[in-house]
Design a protein around this motif. Structure first.
Motif, PDB file in Angstrom:
ATOM      1  N   LYS A 106       0.814  -1.219   0.000  1.00 38.18           N
ATOM      2  CA  LYS A 106       0.000   0.000   0.000  1.00 38.18           C
ATOM      3  C   LYS A 106       0.848   1.271   0.000  1.00 38.18           C
ATOM      4  N   LYS A 107       2.147   1.112  -0.010  1.00 38.51           N
ATOM      5  CA  LYS A 107       3.049   2.268   0.073  1.00 38.51           C
ATOM      6  C   LYS A 107       2.890   3.198  -1.127  1.00 38.51           C
ATOM      7  N   GLU A 108       2.725   2.627  -2.310  1.00 31.51           N
ATOM      8  CA  GLU A 108       2.587   3.441  -3.521  1.00 31.51           C
ATOM      9  C   GLU A 108       1.327   4.300  -3.486  1.00 31.51           C
ATOM     10  N   SER A 109       0.231   3.779  -2.973  1.00 31.79           N
ATOM     11  CA  SER A 109      -1.016   4.548  -2.932  1.00 31.79           C
ATOM     12  C   SER A 109      -0.968   5.666  -1.886  1.00 31.79           C
ATOM     13  N   CYS A 110      -0.024   5.594  -0.972  1.00 34.79           N
ATOM     14  CA  CYS A 110       0.118   6.621   0.067  1.00 34.79           C
ATOM     15  C   CYS A 110       1.229   7.622  -0.249  1.00 34.79           C
ATOM     16  N   ARG A 111       1.949   7.390  -1.302  1.00 40.06           N
ATOM     17  CA  ARG A 111       3.140   8.185  -1.612  1.00 40.06           C
ATOM     18  C   ARG A 111       2.859   9.686  -1.720  1.00 40.06           C
ATOM     19  N   ASN A 112       1.782  10.078  -2.404  1.00 38.57           N
ATOM     20  CA  ASN A 112       1.494  11.515  -2.587  1.00 38.57           C
ATOM     21  C   ASN A 112       1.267  12.226  -1.258  1.00 38.57           C
ATOM     22  N   ILE A 113       0.578  11.568  -0.354  1.00 38.95           N
ATOM     23  CA  ILE A 113       0.310  12.188   0.945  1.00 38.95           C
ATOM     24  C   ILE A 113       1.590  12.254   1.772  1.00 38.95           C
ATOM     25  N   LEU A 114       2.373  11.194   1.733  1.00 42.54           N
ATOM     26  CA  LEU A 114       3.584  11.138   2.547  1.00 42.54           C
ATOM     27  C   LEU A 114       4.701  12.038   2.021  1.00 42.54           C
TER      28      LEU A 114
END
Length: 108
Positions: free
Chosen positions: A23-31
């Protein structure tokens, strides 16, 4: 007593690295953001953990707290998306009374 701040960015990165690397890729923009807002934290929580059962949701809701900047962000979200108090309360899982109290306190 010393007040400590939680580094949510580091916390979510650790959770993603250890338990949910897919799930890291789907959270990348926020992080990528320098600082995470309360809305970002809610989004990350939803993306990583998905839907939770009703009992867990009720427990989590009882232990949430919002600082002044978080309240302003939520009320700005209401203005931006043209929501009434009931719709805003449902979206953020708040009570309508809480929304009304915030608006009265901050005279918005």
């Amino acid at each position: 007593m010393k007040k400590t701040c939680v580094n949510y960015k580091l916390l979510f990165l650790d959770i993603l690295d250890k338990k949910y690397p897919e799930k890291k890729e789907s959270c990348r923009n926020i992080l990528k953001k320098q600082e995470l807002s309360i809305l970002d934290i809610i989004d990350l929580n939803r993306i990583i953990f998905g839907c939770i059962d009703q009992e867990r949701s009720r427990f989590d809701q009882n232990h949430r707290s919002y600082n002044e900047s978080s309240v302003f962000q939520i009320l700005d979200y209401q203005k931006k998306h043209k929501l009434n108090n009931s719709e805003l309360a449902r979206h953020f899982k708040l009570s309508r009374h809480t929304v009304r109290k915030w608006k009265n306190r901050y005279q918005i």
